[in-house]
Design an enzyme around this catalytic site. Structure first.
Site, PDB file in Angstrom:
ATOM      1  N   GLY A  28       0.825  -1.204   0.000  1.00 37.58           N
ATOM      2  CA  GLY A  28       0.000   0.000   0.000  1.00 37.58           C
ATOM      3  C   GLY A  28       0.853   1.245   0.000  1.00 37.58           C
ATOM      4  N   MET A  32       4.033   8.918   3.572  1.00 42.94           N
ATOM      5  CA  MET A  32       5.495   8.860   3.581  1.00 42.94           C
ATOM      6  C   MET A  32       5.960   7.649   2.785  1.00 42.94           C
ATOM      7  SD  MET A  32       6.824  11.416   5.145  1.00 42.94           S
ATOM      8  CE  MET A  32       8.457  10.884   5.587  1.00 42.94           C
ATOM      9  N   LYS A  50       9.127  -0.194   4.142  1.00 44.68           N
ATOM     10  CA  LYS A  50       8.625   1.118   3.728  1.00 44.68           C
ATOM     11  C   LYS A  50       9.734   1.830   2.953  1.00 44.68           C
ATOM     12  CE  LYS A  50       6.169   3.693   6.559  1.00 44.68           C
ATOM     13  NZ  LYS A  50       5.784   4.675   7.613  1.00 44.68           N
ATOM     14  N   ASP A 152      -1.480  10.880  14.042  1.00 45.41           N
ATOM     15  CA  ASP A 152      -2.212  10.414  12.850  1.00 45.41           C
ATOM     16  C   ASP A 152      -2.936   9.109  13.141  1.00 45.41           C
ATOM     17  OD1 ASP A 152      -3.142  10.620  10.251  1.00 45.41           O
ATOM     18  OD2 ASP A 152      -1.371   9.716   9.339  1.00 45.41           O
TER      19      ASP A 152
END
Length: 300
Positions: A28, A32, A50, A152
């Site tokens: 996904g 960032m 990531k 967040d």
């Protein structure tokens, strides 16, 4: 809101190695960079990776933000927080290697239930929703004690393990810590629907900012869909700043049959416009939910 980053072309990263991890497929994308499934050759296991592309859009601010996230999570050893194993960079990307959670994020779970053919099963059982939120609050409380405000919190950033239904907080990419120097007065970061009024106004945040978001998350998990207006982020931010008490069109107890007066009180208190009217800590909010469970005969 969140800064844009360079786009990632899957063809350029699938099969590529970062450290001793080989990228397998994409999971996904977020504020960032993008997250991929990778295979860690040294320990013969799958991990999440990531990637943040280097480039003009990333600039120094994005790189520092990405690095600070890894350093922040590295000191947060808690079963309800996804750990980061490694951080590094090559000529094209910054990367983080973290635990791969076998499950789905809470947002996907909520949306999946809404499609159930039986109307009574389209919402999460209150005891399930409350149990998940209580565990997330454990992780948040731990982070807060270490001087970290997530900033967040939303269903998409809560991964739920398939095996034991253990929720784990992810994406500390815009977390505020004692170390961060780039958060300035007036800077607005986060996801509009879950932002507290002070966050929407770009004011300083604290632990109660995360509790506001968790009140919205609890409401959404119980109701399936939040009773809010269909408006763009700019209008939503203005509403949060100028008329925060008008966010929800109906009271929680009027929205879903599983929300009783006590759960409504908890949601209303945690989403209060003034942070001094909210719960004082994650533990205080968790204690209120624990009392609700006891009153329901579920146990603490």
């Amino acid at each position: 809101m969140n800064s844009a980053v360079e786009p990632i072309d899957q063809k350029h990263v699938i099969g590529r190695s970062f450290g001793n991890v080989t990228i397998v497929r994409e999971l996904g994308r977020g504020s960032m960079g993008a997250v991929f499934i990778g295979f860690q050759k040294s320990l013969k296991r799958q991990v999440a990776v990531k990637l943040l592309p280097k480039g003009p859009q990333t600039a120094d601010w994005g790189a520092r933000q990405f690095q600070d996230e890894a350093e922040t999570v590295a000191v947060l050893a808690h079963p309800n927080i996804v750990p980061i194993f490694e951080m590094g960079e090559d000529d094209d990307y910054y990367f983080q290697v973290m635990q791969l959670v076998d499950g789905a994020d809470l947002g996907r779970m909520i949306r999946h239930r809404l499609k159930h053919p039986v109307p009574s099963k389209r919402r999460m059982a209150p005891q399930t929703a409350v149990g998940l939120v209580m565990q997330v609050l454990e992780g948040l409380g731990y982070a807060h004690k270490h001087g970290v405000v997530h900033q967040d919190m939303k269903p998409a950033n809560i991964m739920v393990d398939r095996a034991d239904l253990r929720p784990m907080i992810v994406d500390f990419g815009i977390a505020r810590t004692a170390r961060t120097e780039y958060w300035a007065e007036g800077m607005v970061v986060g996801s509009a629907l879950y932002l507290s009024p002070e966050q929407a106004a770009g004011r300083e945040t604290d632990a109660r900012t995360d509790l506001y978001a968790m009140g919205v998350v609890l409401f959404e998990a119980l109701a399936g869909q939040l009773p809010v207006r269909q408006e763009d982020d700019t209008d939503l931010l203005m509403r949060k700043m100028e008329r925060p008490d008008t966010l929800f069109l109906t009271r929680p107890s009027e929205t879903a049959p599983g929300i009783d007066s006590e759960l409504e009180r908890i949601i209303v208190k945690s989403t209060a416009a003034l942070r001094e009217d909210r719960f004082s800590s994650a533990e205080a909010m968790r204690a209120a939910l624990r009392d609700w469970r006891v009153h329901q005969g579920i146990g603490a």
